[in-house]
Design a protein around this motif. Structure first.
Motif, short mmCIF file in Angstrom:
data_model
loop_
_atom_site.label_atom_id
_atom_site.label_comp_id
_atom_site.label_asym_id
_atom_site.label_seq_id
_atom_site.Cartn_x
_atom_site.Cartn_y
_atom_site.Cartn_z
N GLY A 182 -13.26 4.87 -2.08
CA GLY A 182 -12.24 5.46 -2.93
C GLY A 182 -12.41 5.23 -4.41
N GLY A 183 -13.57 4.77 -4.84
CA GLY A 183 -13.79 4.55 -6.26
C GLY A 183 -13.10 3.31 -6.79
N ASN A 184 -12.46 2.54 -5.91
CA ASN A 184 -11.78 1.31 -6.33
C ASN A 184 -12.08 0.23 -5.30
OD1 ASN A 184 -9.95 -0.77 -6.90
ND2 ASN A 184 -8.37 0.63 -7.59
N SER A 185 -12.79 -0.78 -5.72
CA SER A 185 -13.24 -1.80 -4.77
C SER A 185 -12.32 -3.02 -4.73
CB SER A 185 -14.66 -2.26 -5.13
OG SER A 185 -14.69 -2.83 -6.43
N SER A 186 -11.11 -2.88 -5.26
CA SER A 186 -10.21 -4.03 -5.33
C SER A 186 -9.81 -4.53 -3.94
CB SER A 186 -8.94 -3.65 -6.10
OG SER A 186 -8.00 -4.70 -6.08
N TRP A 187 -9.88 -5.81 -3.77
CA TRP A 187 -9.51 -6.41 -2.49
C TRP A 187 -7.99 -6.40 -2.28
CZ3 TRP A 187 -6.52 -10.88 -1.77
CH2 TRP A 187 -6.18 -11.57 -2.95
N ASN A 188 -7.23 -6.34 -3.40
CA ASN A 188 -5.79 -6.46 -3.26
C ASN A 188 -4.98 -5.31 -3.85
OD1 ASN A 188 -6.23 -7.07 -5.98
ND2 ASN A 188 -4.77 -8.77 -6.02
N SER A 189 -5.60 -4.39 -4.57
CA SER A 189 -4.82 -3.31 -5.20
C SER A 189 -5.68 -2.07 -5.42
CB SER A 189 -4.25 -3.80 -6.54
OG SER A 189 -3.25 -2.93 -7.03
N ALA A 190 -6.06 -1.44 -4.32
CA ALA A 190 -6.96 -0.28 -4.38
C ALA A 190 -6.22 1.05 -4.55
CB ALA A 190 -7.84 -0.23 -3.14
N HIS A 191 -5.16 1.26 -3.77
CA HIS A 191 -4.42 2.53 -3.82
C HIS A 191 -3.14 2.42 -3.00
CE1 HIS A 191 -5.48 3.63 0.35
NE2 HIS A 191 -6.67 3.08 0.09
N PRO A 192 -2.20 3.37 -3.17
CA PRO A 192 -0.98 3.36 -2.36
C PRO A 192 -1.20 4.03 -1.01
CG PRO A 192 -0.86 5.09 -3.99
CD PRO A 192 -2.14 4.35 -4.26
N SER A 193 -0.35 3.70 -0.07
CA SER A 193 -0.39 4.35 1.24
C SER A 193 0.26 5.73 1.16
CB SER A 193 0.35 3.50 2.28
OG SER A 193 1.73 3.42 1.96
N ARG A 194 0.04 6.55 2.18
CA ARG A 194 0.69 7.87 2.25
C ARG A 194 2.17 7.74 2.61
NH1 ARG A 194 -3.71 11.55 5.65
NH2 ARG A 194 -5.48 11.20 4.24
N GLY A 195 2.51 6.68 3.24
CA GLY A 195 3.89 6.44 3.66
C GLY A 195 3.98 5.06 4.26
N CYS A 196 5.10 4.78 4.91
CA CYS A 196 5.34 3.44 5.45
C CYS A 196 5.25 3.38 6.97
CB CYS A 196 6.71 2.94 5.00
SG CYS A 196 6.88 2.82 3.20
N SER A 197 5.10 4.52 7.62
CA SER A 197 5.02 4.52 9.08
C SER A 197 3.66 4.04 9.54
CB SER A 197 5.26 5.94 9.62
OG SER A 197 4.18 6.79 9.28
N GLN A 198 3.58 3.64 10.79
CA GLN A 198 2.30 3.21 11.36
C GLN A 198 1.28 4.35 11.28
OE1 GLN A 198 1.75 0.12 12.20
NE2 GLN A 198 -0.31 0.29 13.08
N ALA A 199 1.73 5.57 11.57
CA ALA A 199 0.82 6.72 11.54
C ALA A 199 0.27 6.94 10.15
CB ALA A 199 1.55 7.97 12.03
N LEU A 201 -0.05 4.66 7.76
CA LEU A 201 -0.96 3.57 7.42
C LEU A 201 -2.33 3.79 8.04
CD1 LEU A 201 1.29 0.38 7.74
CD2 LEU A 201 0.82 1.75 5.70
N VAL A 202 -2.34 4.26 9.28
CA VAL A 202 -3.60 4.57 9.96
C VAL A 202 -4.32 5.71 9.26
CG1 VAL A 202 -4.61 5.44 12.11
CG2 VAL A 202 -2.83 3.67 12.19
N ALA A 203 -3.56 6.71 8.81
CA ALA A 203 -4.16 7.89 8.20
C ALA A 203 -4.89 7.57 6.90
CB ALA A 203 -3.07 8.94 7.94
N THR A 204 -4.49 6.51 6.20
CA THR A 204 -5.17 6.16 4.96
C THR A 204 -6.26 5.13 5.17
OG1 THR A 204 -3.39 4.57 4.47
CG2 THR A 204 -3.24 6.74 3.44
N GLY A 205 -6.57 4.79 6.42
CA GLY A 205 -7.66 3.87 6.70
C GLY A 205 -7.21 2.45 6.94
N GLY A 206 -6.08 2.30 7.61
CA GLY A 206 -5.57 0.95 7.85
C GLY A 206 -4.97 0.80 9.23
N ALA A 207 -4.32 -0.34 9.44
CA ALA A 207 -3.64 -0.61 10.71
C ALA A 207 -2.45 -1.54 10.50
CB ALA A 207 -4.62 -1.23 11.70
N GLY A 208 -2.02 -1.65 9.22
CA GLY A 208 -0.92 -2.55 8.92
C GLY A 208 -1.35 -4.01 8.91
N LEU A 209 -2.60 -4.27 8.56
CA LEU A 209 -3.12 -5.64 8.55
C LEU A 209 -2.69 -6.37 7.28
CD1 LEU A 209 -6.75 -5.02 9.86
CD2 LEU A 209 -4.64 -5.34 11.16
#
Length: 217
Positions: A182-199, A201-209
């Motif tokens: 994503g052009g930002n390699s920050s370990w703690n502040s790379a970008h915002p999520s699409r929303g707050c639901s589990q779906a 979080l998964v859609a932006t490349g996560g799992a709520g970790l």
């Protein structure tokens, strides 16, 4: 059997029991699983309890564990103020950061050098790497709600999914555990999520970790 040989055999027999309880130091990990309800973690208390439970399951429950999360609004909390002073080690005993300045790049020199976090060092409590860029599924988005310096946002926007109580509309600031993409390699502040639901979080490349740090050894 000769007495000397008997003594050696007896000593060797005792060694495995010592080795079995020896563990490398661990004071940092990425959660192997999220809570499963999107960014609704039950607030900071629920997030801390999740870190504590996973640490206990890995045999590290004697320490006090906190999630690396900021909150906003009245009584805002900075993630960096919740995690002790370091140094911090992953599940393999590898040092990931010496102190808060090293972790966040507080000085020009610390920012230039960077911390040791990344896919090879940002391990789970099970000593396993987190899926990142190039893996399926990519789960490198880590909930933090924080600015790069580890401090809370004060701009009035929602960066914490209502202080980690919302699994619907809103956003959470995310870090990249592998420091890639994503052009930002920050370990703690790379970008915002699409929303707050589990779906979402998964859609932006996560799992709520979460990132978890031992406040006390």
């Amino acid at each position: 059997m000769h007495k000397t040989r008997m003594w050696v055999v007896a000593c060797l027999a005792a060694v495995p029991s010592v080795i079995a309880i020896a563990q490398p130091p661990m004071s940092f990990f990425v959660t192997s699983v999220g809570k499963g309800d999107g960014a609704n973690l039950g607030g900071l208390a629920g997030a801390d309890a999740h870190c504590q439970a996973l640490a206990a399951a890995a045999g590290r429950g004697n320490a006090t564990w906190h999630a690396y999360l900021s909150t906003q609004g009245s009584g805002a909390v900075n993630a960096r103020d919740r995690i002790g002073s370091g140094p911090w080690y992953n599940a393999r005993g590898q040092r990931v950061s010496q102190n808060l300045g090293d972790l966040h790049g507080d000085t020009i020199e610390q920012a230039r050098l960077g911390n040791a976090l990344g896919k090879q060092f940002s391990l789970t409590e099970k000593s396993t790497p987190v899926n990142g860029v190039g893996d399926t599924p990519n789960q490198h988005d880590i909930l933090t709600g924080t600015q790069p310096d580890g401090r809370a946002y004060s701009d009035g926007g929602d960066h914490t999914c209502n202080n980690w109580t919302n699994n619907g509309q809103g956003t959470a600031q995310l870090g990249h555990s592998d420091k890639q993409g994503g052009g930002n390699s920050s370990w703690n502040s790379a970008h915002p999520s699409r929303g707050c639901s589990q779906a979402n979080l998964v859609a932006t490349g996560g799992a709520g970790l979460l990132y978890c740090f031992a406040v006390t050894p």
